[in-house]
Design an enzyme around this catalytic site. Structure first.
Site, PDB file in Angstrom:
ATOM      1  N   ARG A  50       0.855  -1.182   0.000  1.00 17.12           N
ATOM      2  CA  ARG A  50       0.000   0.000   0.000  1.00 17.12           C
ATOM      3  C   ARG A  50       0.898   1.241   0.000  1.00 17.12           C
ATOM      4  O   ARG A  50       2.064   1.177   0.386  1.00 17.12           O
ATOM      5  CB  ARG A  50      -0.900   0.019   1.232  1.00 17.12           C
ATOM      6  CG  ARG A  50      -1.838  -1.177   1.365  1.00 17.12           C
ATOM      7  CD  ARG A  50      -2.632  -1.090   2.666  1.00 17.12           C
ATOM      8  NE  ARG A  50      -3.592  -2.180   2.806  1.00 17.12           N
ATOM      9  CZ  ARG A  50      -3.342  -3.328   3.424  1.00 17.12           C
ATOM     10  NH1 ARG A  50      -2.151  -3.546   3.969  1.00 17.12           N
ATOM     11  NH2 ARG A  50      -4.270  -4.264   3.517  1.00 17.12           N
ATOM     12  N   TYR A 106     -10.042 -10.126  -6.819  1.00 22.72           N
ATOM     13  CA  TYR A 106      -9.076 -10.404  -7.876  1.00 22.72           C
ATOM     14  C   TYR A 106      -9.414 -11.673  -8.647  1.00 22.72           C
ATOM     15  O   TYR A 106      -8.921 -11.867  -9.755  1.00 22.72           O
ATOM     16  CB  TYR A 106      -7.662 -10.493  -7.291  1.00 22.72           C
ATOM     17  CG  TYR A 106      -7.231  -9.171  -6.713  1.00 22.72           C
ATOM     18  CD1 TYR A 106      -6.884  -8.114  -7.544  1.00 22.72           C
ATOM     19  CD2 TYR A 106      -7.228  -8.953  -5.335  1.00 22.72           C
ATOM     20  CE1 TYR A 106      -6.531  -6.879  -7.017  1.00 22.72           C
ATOM     21  CE2 TYR A 106      -6.868  -7.721  -4.813  1.00 22.72           C
ATOM     22  CZ  TYR A 106      -6.525  -6.690  -5.655  1.00 22.72           C
ATOM     23  OH  TYR A 106      -6.180  -5.470  -5.148  1.00 22.72           O
ATOM     24  N   LYS A 118      -2.096  -2.421   7.479  1.00 26.53           N
ATOM     25  CA  LYS A 118      -3.449  -2.056   7.889  1.00 26.53           C
ATOM     26  C   LYS A 118      -3.816  -2.834   9.151  1.00 26.53           C
ATOM     27  O   LYS A 118      -3.529  -4.018   9.274  1.00 26.53           O
ATOM     28  CB  LYS A 118      -4.438  -2.376   6.763  1.00 26.53           C
ATOM     29  CG  LYS A 118      -5.739  -1.605   6.842  1.00 26.53           C
ATOM     30  CD  LYS A 118      -6.521  -1.748   5.560  1.00 26.53           C
ATOM     31  CE  LYS A 118      -7.751  -0.883   5.574  1.00 26.53           C
ATOM     32  NZ  LYS A 118      -8.507  -0.989   4.306  1.00 26.53           N
ATOM     33  N   HIS A 129      -2.092   2.738  -6.109  1.00 28.73           N
ATOM     34  CA  HIS A 129      -2.839   1.519  -5.804  1.00 28.73           C
ATOM     35  C   HIS A 129      -3.011   0.645  -7.040  1.00 28.73           C
ATOM     36  O   HIS A 129      -3.213  -0.566  -6.925  1.00 28.73           O
ATOM     37  CB  HIS A 129      -4.192   1.873  -5.201  1.00 28.73           C
ATOM     38  CG  HIS A 129      -4.559   1.015  -4.023  1.00 28.73           C
ATOM     39  ND1 HIS A 129      -3.759   0.904  -2.896  1.00 28.73           N
ATOM     40  CD2 HIS A 129      -5.615   0.192  -3.805  1.00 28.73           C
ATOM     41  CE1 HIS A 129      -4.319   0.070  -2.033  1.00 28.73           C
ATOM     42  NE2 HIS A 129      -5.439  -0.383  -2.565  1.00 28.73           N
ATOM     43  N   HIS A 170      -4.333  -8.790   3.666  1.00 26.16           N
ATOM     44  CA  HIS A 170      -5.779  -8.719   3.861  1.00 26.16           C
ATOM     45  C   HIS A 170      -6.178  -9.564   5.065  1.00 26.16           C
ATOM     46  O   HIS A 170      -5.781 -10.738   5.164  1.00 26.16           O
ATOM     47  CB  HIS A 170      -6.524  -9.230   2.624  1.00 26.16           C
ATOM     48  CG  HIS A 170      -6.503  -8.290   1.473  1.00 26.16           C
ATOM     49  ND1 HIS A 170      -6.775  -8.679   0.173  1.00 26.16           N
ATOM     50  CD2 HIS A 170      -6.248  -6.953   1.418  1.00 26.16           C
ATOM     51  CE1 HIS A 170      -6.684  -7.636  -0.620  1.00 26.16           C
ATOM     52  NE2 HIS A 170      -6.377  -6.577   0.102  1.00 26.16           N
ATOM     53  N   ARG A 229      -0.360  -1.916  -6.967  1.00 26.95           N
ATOM     54  CA  ARG A 229      -0.703  -3.001  -6.023  1.00 26.95           C
ATOM     55  C   ARG A 229      -1.750  -3.924  -6.641  1.00 26.95           C
ATOM     56  O   ARG A 229      -1.648  -5.152  -6.543  1.00 26.95           O
ATOM     57  CB  ARG A 229      -1.208  -2.380  -4.725  1.00 26.95           C
ATOM     58  CG  ARG A 229      -1.729  -3.374  -3.670  1.00 26.95           C
ATOM     59  CD  ARG A 229      -2.032  -2.605  -2.390  1.00 26.95           C
ATOM     60  NE  ARG A 229      -2.978  -3.268  -1.515  1.00 26.95           N
ATOM     61  CZ  ARG A 229      -2.646  -4.134  -0.552  1.00 26.95           C
ATOM     62  NH1 ARG A 229      -1.380  -4.457  -0.389  1.00 26.95           N
ATOM     63  NH2 ARG A 229      -3.574  -4.654   0.217  1.00 26.95           N
TER      64      ARG A 229
END
Length: 307
Positions: A149, A278, A174, A243, A269, A246
């Site tokens: 990120r 994806y 995150k 992004h 994630h 990514r």
């Protein structure tokens, strides 16, 4: 609606304006949403807020949706209405909130935009003309190699990078979760070139890997503007943002490996459902390959072209 209902609404808007000091934009939006609810109640001959039922509110939201109001605007309208009724309950002027259990229609999921492999190679293999461009190429390579990120990239310190092992420690992921991610050979070479030149601009004791021209840690906005500059310099027509690199990393890796769990771990994630977007991108790629190569698909396209 009766005068009591109008007085209650005016008192709530005054509270937003003078006590909560919400922004002018928010106040205007909430006022419009609540005035539209007043108009709806007048059409239904609903005199007071206590006479408004959940079924009425569902009709109101559905009507606005049919008129073309988007999901986000409907969610904001529901938020305004819910806040107003919560206020009436706190004032002991109402004993229930009719918005309970009502949700706005969900916005359709949009798939993230990305670059194909050839576009990525063109972006990454363009020559750097100065020290700052050496840094830029190293950043693009790191984005694409490790799936970082933007916040994670600018937070990287020298101590986080192990070029010999080919890995980098993401400490500021995150949810404050750390993870180790690999650094590919091309990214390692780009980082080595940048680190050799980094000493020309670094401020004393600055730990960041990626620096601004002043020698301190680079900002997110600078990364964004440098990618836009690089895009224009390479003649890429599509607007790029960090992004997208990514997204491209995730889609290309999934396309090659089919390993959704591994991609989830590399992206950091927490939930697999976040990564599953994806799989849709991968299916789009497979569908386009099918249309180009399957005999029956080609036959259909040829016959359509003759019509």
């Amino acid at each position: 609606m009766d005068s009591v209902a109008h007085r209650q609404l005016d008192a709530y808007l005054d509270r937003l304006r003078f006590q909560q000091r919400v922004s002018v934009h928010t106040l205007d939006a909430y006022t419009r949403d609540l005035q539209r609810l007043v108009a709806f109640c007048n059409e239904r001959e609903i005199a007071g807020w206590d006479a408004l039922h959940p079924a009425d509110l569902r009709d109101h939201i559905a009507h606005r949706h049919r008129l073309g109001l988007g999901s986000r605007s409907l969610q904001r309208a529901l938020s305004a209405i819910r806040g107003f009724f919560d206020y009436l309950i706190r004032q002991a002027e109402l004993d229930r909130n009719p918005t309970s259990g009502i949700r706005a229609p969900k916005a359709p999921k949009t798939l993230p935009r990305l670059l194909d492999v050839d576009q990525m190679i063109g972006l990454l293999e363009a020559p750097a003309d100065d020290v700052l461009e050496l840094r830029d190429v190293a950043m693009w390579e790191t984005f694409y190699s490790s799936g970082l990120r933007l916040t994670e990239l600018v937070s990287l310190d020298l101590a986080d990078l192990d070029l010999q092992a080919g890995s980098v420690l993401v400490r500021q992921g995150k949810g404050r979760k750390s993870r180790h991610v690999p650094v590919g050979e091309c990214a390692k070479k780009a980082l080595e070139r940048w680190l050799s030149a980094r000493s020309l601009i670094v401020r004393a004791s600055e730990p960041a890997i990626f620096l601004s021209r002043r020698g301190d840690r680079i900002t997110q906005r600078t990364v964004q503007s440098r990618l836009e500059r690089w895009q224009k310099k390479q003649g890429i027509p599509e607007h790029l943002h960090p992004h997208m690199l990514r997204h491209s990393f995730a889609s290309h890796l999934l396309e090659s490996s089919g390993d959704l769990r591994a991609v989830q771990e590399l992206l950091g994630h927490a939930n697999l459902s976040t990564t599953q977007v994806y799989t849709h991108l991968d299916f789009q790629h497979l569908a386009s390959v099918y249309d180009r190569t399957h005999p029956r698909a080609r036959q259909r396209q040829a016959s359509e072209g003759q019509e």
